[in-house]
Scaffold this motif. Structure first.
Motif, mmCIF file in Angstrom:
data_model
loop_
_atom_site.group_PDB
_atom_site.id
_atom_site.type_symbol
_atom_site.label_atom_id
_atom_site.label_comp_id
_atom_site.label_asym_id
_atom_site.label_seq_id
_atom_site.Cartn_x
_atom_site.Cartn_y
_atom_site.Cartn_z
ATOM 1 N N LEU A 192 6.063 2.900 0.592
ATOM 2 C CA LEU A 192 4.434 2.743 -1.055
ATOM 3 C C LEU A 192 3.515 2.789 -0.646
ATOM 4 N N LEU A 193 3.871 2.546 0.766
ATOM 5 C CA LEU A 193 2.419 2.138 1.718
ATOM 6 C C LEU A 193 1.864 3.765 1.726
ATOM 7 N N GLU A 194 2.830 4.655 2.359
ATOM 8 C CA GLU A 194 2.352 5.593 2.762
ATOM 9 C C GLU A 194 1.849 6.605 1.055
ATOM 10 N N ARG A 195 2.112 6.079 0.227
ATOM 11 C CA ARG A 195 1.495 6.955 -0.882
ATOM 12 C C ARG A 195 -0.161 6.127 -1.397
ATOM 13 N N GLY A 196 0.059 4.908 -0.372
ATOM 14 C CA GLY A 196 -1.367 4.638 -0.811
ATOM 15 C C GLY A 196 -1.549 3.534 -1.642
ATOM 16 N N LEU A 197 -0.555 3.195 -1.888
ATOM 17 C CA LEU A 197 -0.261 1.480 -2.556
ATOM 18 C C LEU A 197 -0.765 1.006 -1.203
ATOM 19 N N LYS A 198 -1.323 -1.019 -2.046
ATOM 20 C CA LYS A 198 -1.446 -1.942 -1.470
ATOM 21 C C LYS A 198 -0.344 -3.146 -1.812
ATOM 22 N N ILE A 199 0.515 -3.229 -1.106
ATOM 23 C CA ILE A 199 1.731 -4.090 -1.646
ATOM 24 C C ILE A 199 2.379 -5.311 -0.239
ATOM 25 N N THR A 200 1.822 -6.776 -0.568
ATOM 26 C CA THR A 200 1.881 -7.163 0.647
ATOM 27 C C THR A 200 3.837 -8.008 0.939
ATOM 28 N N ALA A 201 3.442 -7.496 2.567
ATOM 29 C CA ALA A 201 4.861 -7.664 2.565
ATOM 30 C C ALA A 201 5.301 -9.149 3.007
ATOM 31 N N VAL A 202 6.730 -9.836 2.463
ATOM 32 C CA VAL A 202 6.934 -11.141 2.591
ATOM 33 C C VAL A 202 8.041 -11.304 2.352
ATOM 34 N N TYR A 203 8.545 -12.500 3.294
ATOM 35 C CA TYR A 203 9.861 -12.978 3.763
ATOM 36 C C TYR A 203 10.266 -14.196 2.354
ATOM 37 N N GLY A 204 11.448 -13.508 2.023
ATOM 38 C CA GLY A 204 12.099 -14.296 0.579
ATOM 39 C C GLY A 204 13.266 -15.272 1.510
#
Ligand SMILES: [Zn+2]
Ligand SMILES: [Zn+2]
Length: 321
Positions: free
Chosen positions: A162-174
């Motif tokens: 997803l990051l490689e596609r240029g998206l901003k998406i936050t990494a979290v743990y659940g």
């Protein structure tokens, strides 16, 4: 700004958890959290009790729910959402995420590659990831033994794609916390960088992407480019080099098996990996020119094995949306 210890995925007796809302809050205080989100399956029945208990104990409780659908789960935090889980389908999931966000909520793709235990529908995310690109957060780690196994590897790889596609998406743990865990199994923390542990500030920190997930390692990571300092989640200017500085220390009150020592750090970009040795308490520096993102992975010895112990959220570049 400082980093606050958070757990954003929890359950109580209002769904299938073993603790009442009050017991969950007491336990979270004992475990040193600065904030938790209550995300029971398809119900907010326990939320007000948890918020009140949090006020009494000085713990921030974010209002939330876990959309528990046949095709996948999402935690939704903020308390503004009016989406009904039974209305969510593979055809409208992107619109439902956008609707929750329009009410100020943030949406996390929960445990996307984990199989339910005992085998049950919905834990594994079977929605088309193309339709989930508007989600705010992605659980790269989940539940017990979060850094091990096939699901952990696949989740991290999917997040990178997803990051490689240029998206901003936050990494979290659940944690997907259901039990008291008196003898805690291997688990992790999500740290969120923000101004305070008030609910709105935690949500802002998540939206900015200022996070890291960790097993017993405190992470201090910055980038300096053109004399300006950037924290995790910031957007650097495209094509400009940045000096990344990292220092790791022990989290003394981590309750499960602690890391014995650190071995290496990997700076991941779309172009490749820069690997350097690292020790607790000693600074590491490297100069990188990321085209899209830079993510830091920290490895060390724990239980006599080399393991991935911490992953930062991304530093982005101007090309991301
Ligand atoms: Zn779930
Ligand atoms: Zn859950």
């Amino acid at each position: 700004m400082r980093y606050f210890r958070c757990e954003l995925h929890t359950h109580t007796t209002s769904s299938d958890g073993k603790m009442t809302p009050e017991e969950l809050v007491d336990r979270a205080v004992e475990c040193g959290y600065d904030a938790i989100a209550l995300t029971d399956h398809n119900t907010v029945a326990g939320v007000e009790r948890a918020v009140k208990a949090g006020e009494r104990r000085g713990l921030t409780v974010l209002k939330g729910i876990e959309w528990t659908t046949f095709w996948g789960h999402f935690t939704v935090i903020g308390g503004g959402s009016d989406v009904l889980w039974r209305d969510i389908t593979p055809d409208n999931v992107d619109a439902m995420i956008a609707r929750a966000q329009s009410k100020g909520d943030i949406v996390t793709i929960a445990h996307p590659r984990r199989m339910g235990y005992p085998l049950c529908s919905g834990c594994h995310c079977d929605y088309d990831i193309e339709k989930l690109t508007g989600a705010d957060n992605y659980e790269i780690w989940s539940h017990y033994y979060p850094n091990e196994g096939v699901a952990a590897r696949q989740q991290k790889e999917q997040w990178y794609s997803l990051l490689e596609r240029g998206l901003k998406i936050t990494a979290v743990y659940g944690y997907d916390w259901h039990n008291r865990d008196d003898l805690p199994p291997s688990y992790a923390y999500t740290y969120v960088g923000t101004e305070s542990n008030r609910a709105q500030d935690i949500i802002e920190g998540l939206k900015r992407g200022a996070t890291y997930v960790t097993i017993g390692v405190k992470v201090d990571c910055k980038a300096i480019s053109d004399g300006k300092e950037y924290c995790i989640g910031s957007t650097l200017e495209s094509g400009k080099s940045a000096v990344f500085t990292l220092r790791c220390d022990r989290i003394e009150d981590y309750r499960s098996d602690k890391p014995e020592r650190l071995t290496r750090v990997e700076f991941h970009t779309a172009e490749g990996v820069t690997c350097l040795p690292i020790e607790f308490g000693k600074k590491v520096q490297t100069e990188i020119t990321p085209a899209k993102f830079c993510v830091v992975e920290i490895y060390g010895i724990r239980n006599r094995q080399e393991q991935l112990l911490a992953v930062t959220g991304a530093f982005y570049t101007g090309g991301n949306r």
